[in-house]
Every structure is written in structure tokens, then in C-alpha cells.
Design an enzyme around this catalytic site. Sequence first.
Site, PDB file in Angstrom:
ATOM      1  N   ARG A  66       0.828  -1.211   0.000  1.00 49.74           N
ATOM      2  CA  ARG A  66       0.000   0.000   0.000  1.00 49.74           C
ATOM      3  C   ARG A  66       0.862   1.261   0.000  1.00 49.74           C
ATOM      4  NH1 ARG A  66      -4.707  -2.370   4.102  1.00 49.74           N
ATOM      5  NH2 ARG A  66      -5.878  -3.383   2.423  1.00 49.74           N
ATOM      6  N   TYR A  71      -6.483  -0.997  -6.616  1.00 52.26           N
ATOM      7  CA  TYR A  71      -5.861  -2.206  -6.060  1.00 52.26           C
ATOM      8  C   TYR A  71      -5.170  -1.941  -4.725  1.00 52.26           C
ATOM      9  CZ  TYR A  71      -1.498  -1.111  -8.835  1.00 52.26           C
ATOM     10  OH  TYR A  71      -0.382  -0.568  -9.418  1.00 52.26           O
ATOM     11  N   GLU A  72      -4.838  -3.039  -4.050  1.00 50.18           N
ATOM     12  CA  GLU A  72      -4.315  -3.022  -2.667  1.00 50.18           C
ATOM     13  C   GLU A  72      -5.289  -2.367  -1.699  1.00 50.18           C
ATOM     14  OE1 GLU A  72      -2.036  -4.909  -2.113  1.00 50.18           O
ATOM     15  OE2 GLU A  72      -1.214  -5.116  -4.119  1.00 50.18           O
ATOM     16  N   GLY A  73      -6.567  -2.561  -1.937  1.00 50.14           N
ATOM     17  CA  GLY A  73      -7.613  -1.977  -1.105  1.00 50.14           C
ATOM     18  C   GLY A  73      -8.099  -0.688  -1.718  1.00 50.14           C
ATOM     19  N   GLN A 124      -9.742   2.254   2.306  1.00 47.78           N
ATOM     20  CA  GLN A 124      -8.676   2.899   3.079  1.00 47.78           C
ATOM     21  C   GLN A 124      -9.250   3.952   4.026  1.00 47.78           C
ATOM     22  OE1 GLN A 124      -5.615   1.660   2.800  1.00 47.78           O
ATOM     23  NE2 GLN A 124      -6.280   0.326   1.137  1.00 47.78           N
TER      24      GLN A 124
END
Length: 596
Positions: free
Chosen positions: A296, A440-442, A447
Site C-alpha cells: 500500500r 488495487y491493494e484496497g 482505506q
Amino acid sequence: MTAYAAPLRDMQFVLHDVLGISRYSNLPGFADATPDVIDAILEEGGKLASDVLHPVNQSADQEGCTRLADGSVKTPKGFKEAYEQFRAGGWQGLSFDPAYGGQGLPYVLAVAFNEMVSAANMAFGMYPGLARGAADAIYAHGTEEQKAIYLPKMISGEWGGTMNLTEPHCGTDLGLLRAKASPQADGSYKISGQKIFISAGEHDLTENIIHLVLARIDGAPEGVKGISLFIVPKFLINADGSLGARNGVVCGKIEEKMGIHANSTCVMNYDEATGWLLGEPHKGLKAMFTMMNEARLGVGLQGLAISEVAYQNAAAYAKDRVQGRSLSGVKAPDKPADPIIVHPDVRRMLLEQKATIEGGRAWMYWSALHADLHHKSPDEAERQKADDYLGLMTPVLKAYLTNKGYAHATNAQQVLGGHGYIGEWGMEQFVRDARIAMIYEGANGIQALDLVGRKLPKDGGRALQTFFTEVDQFIADNMGNAELTPFLDGLAAAKADVVDATQWMMTNGFSNPDNAGAGSMDYLHLFALLCLAYGWAQLAKAAIARRKDGAKDPFFENKLTTGRFFLARILPDGKANLAKLKSGAEPLMALPAEAF
């Protein structure tokens, strides 16, 4: 054709003058990172980025990756040669433990290098980036035997790596995960299932790929408490370290994507592939988050990097393109029109990029330095504080810098007008590539929920209160600096708005959770503006000090001018964020679903 030049002067200014890297020479790896060494590494990294990686960025985007009949993947022309230069230079192990072949230099220096890689060629940077993240997870949670088998080859760049979370029916909600792991008599597991959106899932850059796969052991509890993490190599590894038979994992197809065409985003099919447990049974998410947290930060860095390369090309175009005359009178009488950089709205778009990039770089490097302190400081209290900061800052860095990365790419495209929309100029690729970083990556909305729902209340709000105290102390310590006063006033005002928003969230979020959800993104942006204000106050302090030392260099005055733009034209956005946050959930939730 676009161009990229590593912003070495800005990077050096942050590392040397703002963060004062030399002050940490007592920490492992920092003693070797003398100013001369740092500058040499940045210069060589800049050459790799500008001369090797960026020239194949546009052509690789146009060519994309090709899946062959046997399930293997061919990367675009020039990638294998570029990767070999990357690998031969030892860049993969820049900050990794020397016990496994790394150079042991500060992580913050690796972040600066990775900014250049992502700016020059975002799709390329994802291949070594995923491998480094997988190596970090093995380093943190693997057995000594696993570390010995996998880490030297991954850190040398001979082997790649991936993270396999998402399945067709589950993304963020990993409790729905179906991939299964069946125990074998020899202690291994047979992994079966399908994973999608797997970046660098299959390629021809390395001789092996080490997949980290989330799966559920037979009989494990339902939900996230029953998920385990497994090491599943593309090729099995013989006892002597040589590669053995092909494992039961294959790329089913390459996803057709909006951007990052040169990265092989794969559907991965696991058919009783042999894997080994990484970490404890049913504790896979804990182990995977070692990889995800760094990933992230890396994605936030991608947002910063795309902003930088898009800005560079837009600024160059604005200084060259002549169109119309300045509103305040002719500026280029020898030309049929003035360069468009004289027009206020063009300057607005460029300065919004420039001010956010420079403040964001200070913030990102400051956060990366805390990763070093968390792992290397001999002081337990300092390690705890650094860990608190990383947990607090990670969702904000990821979401804010990627939101801005996309906005800046579109504004840079706008500066070029019609040429920005045409493929040959390369600006539309920046827009397409930047878009995925928000997802992507949350996804960024996740977040924001993570920030307000988990990170703020964690340990009784210790991380946030510690950060507030640091900001207050910085203001108090620098009150006598008259030229710095506008930056201190802006920082104090931003902090007061975040305190106000935090108190509102505490009062109204518990009684109605939708209030917290409705205000989460505005809170995240408001908090990011506080962090940028802190970054700019530190940049301004260092610039003022260097100028007073007799350094007659326009760099420092230009830095202060850009900072004053931030105070006047970007920081006030926080007031709008605060007002929207305080409107609560009712305006968002009142409309019935059937009315949409």
C-alpha cells in the site's frame, strides 16, 4: 514520446536537508549511507530510470503481454533486457538484510529509488515490487529453512514473487474465500482454486516465481479466522536448490485492462499445486498484511510517481507551446503567440501538481524513515512510535496520493489539450496507468474506512495524539522564525480542523455508524492536508536555513514560492472537507435505493 528526468535535487533536499539522514548513522545500514553514497545511488538509479526503463514505457504499453498456448507469458520487447540491467545492478536488494544477499541500506533510500522506477515505467516496476513484498513476508514469517531456500534468489532478482488474494467472488471481503489447502503426509499442502487480478502472475523475466497464496485448510473455520498463507512456487525446488518439476499452477488468461498493459495481470488456476504453510495455520491474513502494508505504501508511491512524470511532460509542453497572448500583455514579442505557461489556468494546473508532489514526497519519505526506525531503532519507545505512525499513515498515503495521481495525470493531459488525448504524445497512458492505483491493494474507500474505523481508535487514539503532539512541538520550536510564520499558521489551522473533525466523528460516529462512513473520505483528505502542511513546513524551514547560509540558488526561493501556493490554493480545501463531513450521513442515505 514522453520524457522523464529523475528529480534528484528535490530528492536530495528531502533526504539531506529535511530529514537529515546523517543523524541516524547509529542505526544499522545508515552508517554506510553517507551523503556521497546516497547521491551516487540516486544518480545511478536516475540513469536506469531515464535511459533504460522510460524509453520502453510507451512501446511496452502498446504491445502488452502475450499469453502463449502453454500458459506462459511473454513480456513486451525490451523488458527482459531492462530487467537484466535492473537485476545486475543489485537494485532488488538495496535495503534488504545482507544475510540474504541484500545491501542493508535504509528503506527510505529504496523508496526514493522506487519512486524513479514507478515514474519511469509503472508497469515494469510492479514485477520487482511484488517480488520484494513477497520476500518481506517470508522474511517476517518464514522458518529458517524457508528463508534459506527462497530469499537469496528473490533478493538477487533471479526469482519473482506475487500475492494471491482476490477470487472471482471475493475481493475486499476475504472471509468469502474458497481456495482450499489439503494437508499431505510430508507436511506440504495441495492448493486448489482460482485467483484473479494477480499482478506479475506469470512472466518471462525470472526463472521461477514464488506465489504467496491465501487458502483455507480443510476443516478450517469459516470467515477470516480460517485463512492460511502458503508458499507455492511456479517450479518446485530440489534439495540442492536447483529447479524441479513444474508445479500445478498456471496462468488461465491475462486480464484485458484499461492501463498497465505491460504488466501481466493474470487469472491463476491452482490444481493441487504443492505449497507450504507460511506462518501459523489460520493466521494467514496477519502474515499477508506484512506484504500488503508495504504494497500500500508502494501504491501511494505510484500515485506520487505518476504525478511527477505527468507534471514534467506537461510543464515542458507549456513552456514550448505558443497559443494566445497573456491577459496582462505580450510576454513573447518575438513569437506569434505567448507560451501557454503565461495563462493563469495553465499555471493553476501545473502548480497544483508541483505543490502536492513536493509536499507529498516529503511526507512519503518521512513515513519511510519511520519504517526504518520501527525495524532498526534500539529505543523501544521510538520503535513503537514509528509503528504507530506507519499504521496511521499507510491508508492516508495510499488513498490520497493515488487520488491525486489520477487527478494530476488528467490535468497534465489537459495542459496538452487535444495532443494530450492522442496516443502518440503519451499523456493518455499516464491517465490509464494511474487509474488502477485508486483500486488495487484496497480500494480508496476501504482505506478511508480503515482510517476512521480502525486506525484512529486503535490503542485509545495513541498514534493520532502522538502525531498531534509532534505537530504542536514543531510549531512551538519554530515560533521565532518570522519567515516561517505563514507555514506554521497554516499547519496550526489544519491541525485544528482535524481535531474538530475527529471530535465530531467521535461524537456522531458511534451513535450512527453511517456518519463515520459518510465522512470517512472527507476525513482522510482533511488529514492528508494536515500531513502535507507538516511536510511543507519542514520543507520551508530547510529552504530558509539553506538560503540564510548563503546558498545563492533559486532552488530555495522557488521552493518557498511553491509552498506559499500550497498555503493559498490547496490547504483551504480542508474547510470544504470539514463542512461536508459535518453534514453527516443524512444527505447520502436519505434517497431510497429504488430511486437510483
